[in-house]
Design an enzyme around this catalytic site. Structure first.
Site, PDB file in Angstrom:
ATOM      1  CB  CYS A 176     -30.998   1.360 -56.123  1.00 22.43           C
ATOM      2  SG  CYS A 176     -29.531   1.308 -57.242  1.00 22.43           S
TER       3      CYS A 176
HETATM    4  N1  LIG Z   1     -29.719   4.460 -57.746  1.00 20.72           N
HETATM    5  C1  LIG Z   1     -30.051   3.514 -58.745  1.00 20.72           C
HETATM    6  O1  LIG Z   1     -29.139   2.860 -59.572  1.00 20.72           O
HETATM    7  N2  LIG Z   1     -31.381   3.078 -58.811  1.00 20.72           N
HETATM    8  C2  LIG Z   1     -31.794   1.993 -59.499  1.00 20.72           C
HETATM    9  C3  LIG Z   1     -32.940   2.584 -60.404  1.00 20.72           C
HETATM   10  C4  LIG Z   1     -33.439   1.744 -61.274  1.00 20.72           C
HETATM   11  C5  LIG Z   1     -34.879   2.164 -61.916  1.00 20.72           C
HETATM   12  N3  LIG Z   1     -35.324   0.900 -62.976  1.00 20.72           N
HETATM   13  C6  LIG Z   1     -34.425   3.138 -63.113  1.00 20.72           C
HETATM   14  O2  LIG Z   1     -33.995   2.737 -64.136  1.00 20.72           O
HETATM   15  O3  LIG Z   1     -34.347   4.316 -62.672  1.00 20.72           O
END
Ligand SMILES: NC(=O)NCCC[C@H](N)C(=O)O
EC number: 3.5.3.6
Length: 409
Positions: free
Chosen positions: A399
């Site tokens: 991520c």
């Molecule tokens: N690819 C991913 O799973 N990214 C994590 C994103 C975390 C962020 N707090 C969200 O909820 O979008």
């Protein structure tokens, strides 16, 4: 092979990656904002930065060129006209209604000493007192009296995986599910439209932030030069998957099949990559809780080249992957070893969210020791990074990174 953007796998040796170093936006996260801004806790910025620097160092030490979103944006807006347009668009996407306040915020931003300082501030958010100190105005008649921000912070920016993705030699400039994350995609738009490295390269856009249905990068996986996997998830609509499939096929990219993974719509599994990542030619991590409810559809170009054909796959996941990746056998490595308690705990902190930097070589969070041990037992080489604070944002090494170039396999 394009030397500008080139991602035809999840595991080819990583050559260039985009990160964002967590900034003061984290210091603007309050308990009242956490829910809307998609956090479950407030990270301690100093330690989050140390952890993130360790991540970047790990990548550099392994031959990866690391570039930062904030630098690329600052370089993209060197031209004064582009810069002004960028600021106007940024302000138009805030919740400021008063014309006078918009003008004031514009003036405030444009007076920053450097583009980089201005971009950092845009990411950080603007508190009422920032504007009041800048110009002695009384803001209570312009924005809600109790609300502390003129412009909200964007604490999710360090998850560079999501606002856009490199797919093949093109970009999917994503339309995000939430307002807070959709604001982030403006930065990517300016990088790929105006940065000197990209602006004259005729980069194909497979998706656009102005599209109306949502798709996020955590759901977009490049399994091979023939196969993409896209999650239908809490964040990505089935209709977006059809739309992007048509565009990629029309452009005659190498990809032949898109596997749409329909996963449970649930906060903990917000994107496909929170429950499934590729770690080697024939090995994947998976969160066991999705295996039961998972349905996979294959999407292909229609025979007459008009439109697409969608079929529901009937086999189990290992067989589907082996068939499309042209392998004899595929191994799924279960998060937490399949034990419900360990799996639940470690998936929550991104135990199945690995970043491959070469076939069989991945970056993982230290805290997921049960899953990490299993990966080693399956012959995977681990680069372990500290993870106390970064994990509070609900994202792991995949991520936090957007590959721009991978070596072809
Ligand atoms: N690819 C991913 O799973 N990214 C994590 C994103 C975390 C962020 N707090 C969200 O909820 O979008």
């Amino acid at each position: 092979m394009s030397d500008i953007l080139n991602v035809y796998s999840e595991i080819g040796r990583l050559k260039k990656v985009m990160l964002h170093r967590p900034g003061n936006e984290i210091e603007n996260l309050t308990p009242d904002l956490m829910d809307r801004l998609l956090f479950d806790d407030i990270p301690y910025l100093k330690v989050a930065r140390e952890e993130h620097d360790f991540f970047a160092k790990t990548l550099r030490e392994n031959g990866v060129e690391v570039v930062y979103l904030e630098d690329l944006v600052a370089e993209a807006i060197e031209d004064e006209k582009v810069k002004e347009k960028f600021v106007d668009e940024f302000i138009a996407e805030t919740s400021i209604e008063s014309h006078r306040l918009r003008e004031l915020v514009k003036k405030y931003l444009l007076e920053f000493k450097s583009n980089k300082a201005m971009v950092d501030k845009m990411m950080e958010g603007i508190r009422k007192e920032d504007i009041q100190t800048y110009e002695r105005v009384h803001l209570s008649d312009m924005v809600g009296t109790l609300y502390p921000f003129v412009v909200d912070p964007m604490p999710n920016l360090y998850f560079t995986r999501d606002p856009f993705s490199t797919i093949g030699s093109g970009i999917s400039l994503n339309h995000m599910r939430t307002v807070t994350r959709n604001r982030e995609t403006l930065f990517s738009k300016y990088v790929f439209s105006y940065h000197p490295d990209y602006k004259n390269e005729n980069i194909p856009f497979w998706y656009d932030r102005d599209d109306t249905t949502s798709i996020e990068g955590g759901d977009q996986l490049v399994l091979s030069k023939k196969v993409l996997a896209i999650g239908i998830s809490e964040r990505t609509d089935a209709s977006s998957v059809e739309k992007i499939a048509k565009r990629i096929f029309e452009h005659n990219e190498k990809f032949e099949t898109i596997l749409a993974f329909d996963i449970p719509k649930k906060r903990a599994f917000m994107h496909l990559d929170t429950v499934f990542t590729m770690v080697d030619y024939d090995k994947f991590t998976i969160h066991p809780e999705i295996e039961g409810p998972l349905t996979v559809y294959s999407i292909k170009k229609a025979q007459n080249n008009e439109g697409i054909v969608i079929e529901k796959e009937q086999m189990i996941l290992e067989e589907i992957l082996a068939k499309y990746l042209e392998l004899e056998k595929v191994t799924l490595i279960r998060c937490g070893g399949g034990n419900m308690v360990d799996a639940g705990r470690e998936q929550w902190n991104d135990g199945s969210n690995t970043l491959a930097i070469a076939p069989g070589e991945v970056v993982v969070y230290s805290r997921n020791h049960v899953t990490n041990k299993l990966l080693v037992e399956h012959g995977i080489k681990l680069h372990v990074i500290p993870s106390s604070e970064l994990s509070r944002g609900r994202g792991g090494p995949r991520c936090m990174s957007m590959p721009l170039i991978r070596e072809e396999l």
